[in-house]
Each structure stands twice: as structure tokens, then as C-alpha cells.
Design an enzyme around this catalytic site. Structure first.
Site, PDB file in Angstrom:
ATOM      1  N   ARG A  48      39.915  47.272  52.839  1.00 15.53           N
ATOM      2  CA  ARG A  48      38.681  46.528  53.148  1.00 15.53           C
ATOM      3  C   ARG A  48      38.725  45.702  54.428  1.00 15.53           C
ATOM      4  NH1 ARG A  48      34.661  45.273  50.791  1.00 15.53           N
ATOM      5  NH2 ARG A  48      34.922  43.023  50.630  1.00 15.53           N
ATOM      6  N   ARG A  99      27.483  46.389  43.601  1.00 11.16           N
ATOM      7  CA  ARG A  99      28.537  45.552  43.041  1.00 11.16           C
ATOM      8  C   ARG A  99      27.917  44.625  42.005  1.00 11.16           C
ATOM      9  NH1 ARG A  99      31.851  40.706  46.159  1.00 11.16           N
ATOM     10  NH2 ARG A  99      30.271  39.403  45.179  1.00 11.16           N
ATOM     11  N   GLU A 121      40.032  42.266  52.403  1.00  6.10           N
ATOM     12  CA  GLU A 121      39.058  41.510  53.200  1.00  6.10           C
ATOM     13  C   GLU A 121      39.691  40.311  53.895  1.00  6.10           C
ATOM     14  OE1 GLU A 121      36.142  40.541  50.160  1.00  6.10           O
ATOM     15  OE2 GLU A 121      36.789  38.467  50.175  1.00  6.10           O
ATOM     16  N   TYR A 149      32.750  33.550  40.151  1.00  3.60           N
ATOM     17  CA  TYR A 149      32.713  34.067  41.506  1.00  3.60           C
ATOM     18  C   TYR A 149      31.573  35.084  41.659  1.00  3.60           C
ATOM     19  CZ  TYR A 149      33.072  37.053  45.344  1.00  3.60           C
ATOM     20  OH  TYR A 149      32.697  37.769  46.435  1.00  3.60           O
ATOM     21  N   ASP A 165      34.301  42.798  41.963  1.00  5.28           N
ATOM     22  CA  ASP A 165      35.254  42.022  42.764  1.00  5.28           C
ATOM     23  C   ASP A 165      35.956  41.004  41.867  1.00  5.28           C
ATOM     24  OD1 ASP A 165      36.586  40.562  44.675  1.00  5.28           O
ATOM     25  OD2 ASP A 165      34.855  40.288  45.994  1.00  5.28           O
ATOM     26  N   GLU A 206      37.954  45.365  43.100  1.00  2.00           N
ATOM     27  CA  GLU A 206      38.381  44.759  44.375  1.00  2.00           C
ATOM     28  C   GLU A 206      39.210  43.499  44.157  1.00  2.00           C
ATOM     29  OE1 GLU A 206      34.956  44.036  46.795  1.00  2.00           O
ATOM     30  OE2 GLU A 206      35.870  42.317  47.785  1.00  2.00           O
ATOM     31  N   TRP A 222      40.353  30.748  44.511  1.00  2.00           N
ATOM     32  CA  TRP A 222      38.890  30.850  44.419  1.00  2.00           C
ATOM     33  C   TRP A 222      38.458  32.295  44.596  1.00  2.00           C
ATOM     34  CZ3 TRP A 222      35.211  32.294  48.213  1.00  2.00           C
ATOM     35  CH2 TRP A 222      33.875  32.296  47.703  1.00  2.00           C
ATOM     36  N   HIS A 269      38.147  38.948  43.040  1.00  3.50           N
ATOM     37  CA  HIS A 269      38.329  37.797  43.926  1.00  3.50           C
ATOM     38  C   HIS A 269      39.659  37.071  43.720  1.00  3.50           C
ATOM     39  CE1 HIS A 269      36.344  34.928  46.814  1.00  3.50           C
ATOM     40  NE2 HIS A 269      35.877  36.102  47.189  1.00  3.50           N
ATOM     41  N   GLU A 292      30.412  47.508  52.724  1.00  6.80           N
ATOM     42  CA  GLU A 292      29.703  46.440  52.015  1.00  6.80           C
ATOM     43  C   GLU A 292      28.520  45.970  52.880  1.00  6.80           C
ATOM     44  OE1 GLU A 292      31.978  42.843  51.558  1.00  6.80           O
ATOM     45  OE2 GLU A 292      30.712  42.133  49.928  1.00  6.80           O
TER      46      GLU A 292
HETATM   47  C1  GCO Z   1      33.109  40.005  49.375  1.00  7.17           C
HETATM   48  C2  GCO Z   1      33.796  38.708  49.497  1.00  7.17           C
HETATM   49  C3  GCO Z   1      33.053  37.594  50.113  1.00  7.17           C
HETATM   50  C4  GCO Z   1      33.928  36.394  50.316  1.00  7.17           C
HETATM   51  C5  GCO Z   1      33.487  35.638  51.492  1.00  7.17           C
HETATM   52  C6  GCO Z   1      34.343  34.449  51.764  1.00  7.17           C
HETATM   53  O1  GCO Z   1      33.637  40.850  48.711  1.00  7.17           O
HETATM   54  O2  GCO Z   1      32.082  40.156  49.995  1.00  7.17           O
HETATM   55  O3  GCO Z   1      34.639  38.467  48.447  1.00  7.17           O
HETATM   56  O4  GCO Z   1      31.841  37.301  49.510  1.00  7.17           O
HETATM   57  O5  GCO Z   1      33.967  35.589  49.194  1.00  7.17           O
HETATM   58  O6  GCO Z   1      33.476  36.515  52.585  1.00  7.17           O
HETATM   59  O7  GCO Z   1      33.922  33.837  52.919  1.00  7.17           O
HETATM   60 MG    MG Z   2      35.543  40.435  48.057  1.00  6.83          MG
END
Ligand code: GCO
Ligand code: MG
Length: 416
Positions: free
Chosen positions: A297, A161, A276, A173, A224, A250, A416, A226, A353
Site C-alpha cells: 500500500r 471498505r 501505508e 477506527y 482495515d 489491511e 491508533w 489499522h 484507495e
Molecule cells: C487508510 C488509512 C487512513 C489513515 C490516515 C492517517 O487506510 O486510508 O488508514 O485513513 O488513518 O491516512 O492520516
Molecule cells: Mg489504512
């Protein structure tokens, strides 16, 4: 009192739950672990970590779940799951489902230990030899990120990634101070970061163009978003990234409104991954049934344990959606161990991951899974193969920490 199965099956007395307690520790970052003990002396552990909200799950378990477990038959995993889900009356939500997941994981651990088998055997045995994982390469700019990418390739990763600092923004991020042990949760109060989606969108295609030039076509590259884009912005990015053949994009946009993915899907063939922060099958039913995503995920700790994750994966399998479980450092090695048994079995596996835990974390949670040439392998120890060194854990008390928040340049709170 209605039967709880304590005496109805052979050897049930041995399986009676005699203790359930929560261990909170912070070997580099906070983890919440549930320990379940049985009369026969077999114990099981489950991860209950919810980054930035750890103590809420600890209390949910200690105050409301553990007293309900004493005297029950640890072998009745399904019944206990239903009891905790339906029986609480209040359904779903990350706190509830992480607590249920911890119980479920610990009970599967116990069942597998009693059967003298590694957990994947109870699920139906192996569907694959090793579990393909992706690592995280990140850097403050493109050259630094490509250097990290090369380092991951040297370590044997076949999937990586990429996240990089965005020109004009102080923070982005996924870019960390310590590139190997990424940890976003910082201070007791959330760090405030500034975000600008247009600057980000102008930058990301170049990152992947350069990365493809550097590593060639074969390596799987992931990214990602995010949750920061609108559906239209995500559609635009997905399209711009098509020449670079991403493995997935993602969390392109927040998914409370699952239908939002229709717009993204109708504009791009870049594969989409999400989930996630999901905690039940209801969070992804439309996404899966309408084939709006390619990878789901959800993972063991936040989605109700092995018992519930299996239901999600089975639904996904009907629609050729594959798994791609969350595996950040804020999921403990206990979750990773259980996830690897799940991944070794699940027929519609995609990728896992894998963010490495620190040495201190690994010492507190001894485990038998191992990394080799881009794959993780779960071990053959009965159970899920992860234990907790409680006396070492006691040396790392809880430290209040929260995840950052993001604001737009004008001060508006963003995702975030
Ligand atoms: C990822 C995630 C994490 C989150 C984290 C928040 O894809 O691994 O986005 O890094 O930001 O789990 O607590
Ligand atoms: Mg993520």
C-alpha cells in the site's frame, strides 16, 4: 564544482531550476505542496503532506532541500533523488521521504510537461484503461454501514471498505461524523480514544456476514485493522473472515517487524495488505520476498515519489504482490493525480484507495482525473494533471491538527 548537468545536454538551460517554494494551506485539512520553477517557465508541483506532522516536512524542504535545488537540471530526476537520499547522509523516515517524494513528483510533472505528454506515457504507457478504486462505507452500527455500502454501490463502486462502530466502544477506527468526507485529524492536541480488541474481534465477522448477505458475492469488500491486533489476533480474524471472501484485510498488525506476518500468513488465506506508513523498499523487502502479503500500500507521497515507488512495485511484481496504494484524504489531489498515472502504468496493479476530497480541497487543487462507474481515470493533460490555485490556497491558512491516539481500557497507550 562537479557537473550537475546544467549545460551538458541540449536545452538544459531551459530546465535549470530557478525557484523552489513550499505552500501550506488548509482547505478543510492541511496540505503541504512543493512548487518547482524552471528557467524556461515550466513549473511542477509535488505533494509533501504528512498528516499531523506537516510543518516538519515543510521545514525540511524549505530549510534543507530547496536551497540545494537551485541551479540544478530539472531533467535529472534520478540524480536529484540520489542526491537528496544519499547526500543527506541520514536516510529514510517519513519526513525525509515525503520531502524527497515532493521533489520527485514535481520533477516528473515538469519532465512530462516538457515532453508534452501525460505522465503515464513517460513511465511506459497505459497497462489498463481505468484504475479500479475502493470507497469507504462506514457507520455507527451494522445497519448504518450497510446503508452506506448501498450508497457506494449506487455511485458505481465495485469495491468498498467497511468499518463500523463496535458495540461497547464509543469510537472505532474508520467511523466518522461525516461519512463522505472522513477526516480523523481533529484538534490541535490528539483526541484520546478507548480501544478493546476482544470486543472488536467478536463483532467484525458479523459485519461481513451481513454485508455479504446484502450485496452478494461479486462486490469486493475490504477492511482495515489499522495496526491494532497482535499477529495471533490477526490470524484469528483472518480465519473468521474467510467465508466472506474479503478482497483484503489491511494493516492487520504493525509491521516494523516484518516477520510478524509469518504467523498470520500461516493461519489464514484472507488476502493481506500493508504499507501505508512505509517509506522505503526496506520496509517491505521481507514481506514481499517471503510472500507474506498480497498487496503493498505504499504510495507516491510517503514512499519517495514515483522514482522509488516504481522500485517497490517492481520488487513486488517478482513475487506476484500487487499494488494497492493509500489514497486517504490526507494525501492531496497532487498525490492522487500522480498515483493515478502510476496506477495506469504499473503492470502489477491491484486497486487504488479513493477517499473523496472536499469541494474546497478540489477547488484549491484543480485536476483532470475523473471518477466513473467504480474507476478513476487520469487525464491527458501534459504532466500529472493537477495544479495549485495559489491565491485561493492563501485564503486557507494552516490549522494545527493531530491524529487521535488510542488507549486500552486500563489507560495503556495502544496503536491508533
Ligand atoms: C487508510 C488509512 C487512513 C489513515 C490516515 C492517517 O487506510 O486510508 O488508514 O485513513 O488513518 O491516512 O492520516
Ligand atoms: Mg489504512
Amino acid at each position: 564544482m562537479p557537473s550537475q548537468g546544467d549545460i551538458s545536454e541540449g536545452h538544459a538551460g531551459e530546465r535549470t531550476i530557478t525557484g523552489a517554494r513550499v505552500v501550506v494551506c488548509s482547505p478543510g485539512r492541511n496540505f503541504v505542496t512543493l512548487v518547482i520553477e524552471t528557467r524556461g517557465g515550466v513549473t511542477g508541483i509535488g505533494d509533501a503532506t504528512l498528516n499531523g506532522r506537516e510543518l516538519a516536512v515543510a521545514s525540511y524542504l524549505e530549510d534543507h532541500v530547496c536551497p540545494n535545488l537551485i541551479g540544478r537540471d530539472a531533467g535529472r530526476i534520478e540524480d536529484i533523488w540520489q542526491f537528496l537520499y544519499r547526500g543527506a547522509y541520514w536516510r529514510r523516515g517519513p519526513v525525509t521521504m515525503s520531502a524527497i517524494a515532493a521533489v520527485d513528483t514535481a520533477l516528473w510533472d515538469i519532465k512530462a510537461k516538457m515532453a508534452d505528454m501525460p505522465l503515464y506515457q513517460l513511465l511506459g504507457g497505459r497497462s489498463r484503461d481505468g484504475v479500479l478504486v475502493y470507497g469507504h462505507a462506514n457507520g455507527s452500527d451494522i445497519p448504518a454501514t450497510l446503508e452506506e455500502l448501498a450508497r457506494y454501490r449506487e455511485m458505481g463502486y465495485e469495491a468498498v471498505r467497511l468499518q463500523a462502530g463496535v458495540p461497547g466502544l464509543d469510537t472505532a477506527y474508520g467511523v466518522s461524523k461525516d461519512s463522505m468526507f472522513y477526516e480523523p485529524a481533529g484538534d490541535a492536541l490528539p483526541e484520546e480514544q478507548i480501544w478493546d480488541t476482544r470486543a472488536y474481534l467478536r463483532f467484525v465477522p458479523e459485519l461481513f456476514e451481513k454485508a455479504r448477505e446484502a450485496v452478494g458475492p461479486e462486490v469486493a469488500l475490504l477492511h482495515d485493522g489499522h495496526h491494532r491486533m497482535t499477529p495471533q489476533e490477526a490470524a484469528k480474524l483472518g480465519r473468521a473472515l474467510e467465508p466472506y471472501d474479503l478482497f483484503w484485510l489491511e494493516d492487520a498488525t504493525p509491521a516494523e517487524n516484518q516477520e510478524a506476518f509469518r504467523l498470520i500468513r500461516s493461519h489464514t488465506t484472507t488476502p493481506l495488505a500493508v504499507g501505508e506508513i512505509f517509506n522505503t523498499i526496506h520496509d517491505c523487502r521481507t514481506l514481499i520476498e517471503e510472500q507474506l502479503i498480497d498487496y503493498i500500500r505504499a504510495t507516491v507521497v510517503h514512499a519517495g515519489g514515483i522514482t522509488h515507488l516504481r522500485r517497490i512495485a517492481d520488487l513486488a511484481g517478482l513475487y506476484q504482490v500487487r499494488t494497492g496504494s493509500h489514497g486517504a484524504t490526507d494525501l492531496s489531489p497532487v498525490c492522487m493525480g500522480a498515483a493515478l498515472h502510476f496506477d495506469s502504468w504499473v503492470p502489477n496493479f491491484g486497486i487504488q484507495e479513493y477517499m473523496r476530497h472536499t469541494e474546497a480541497t478540489d477547488e484549491v487543487f484543480p485536476h483532470d482525473y475523473r471518477f466513473e462507474k467504480g474507476y478513476l481515470y487520469c487525464g491527458e493533460t501534459p504532466g500529472h494533471g493537477v495544479t495549485l490555485d495559489e491565491s485561493l490556497a492563501a485564503k486557507y491558512p494552516y490549522e494545527p491538527k493531530q491524529l487521535p491516539v488510542a488507549r486500552l481500557k486500563d489507560g495503556t497507550l495502544w496503536n491508533w
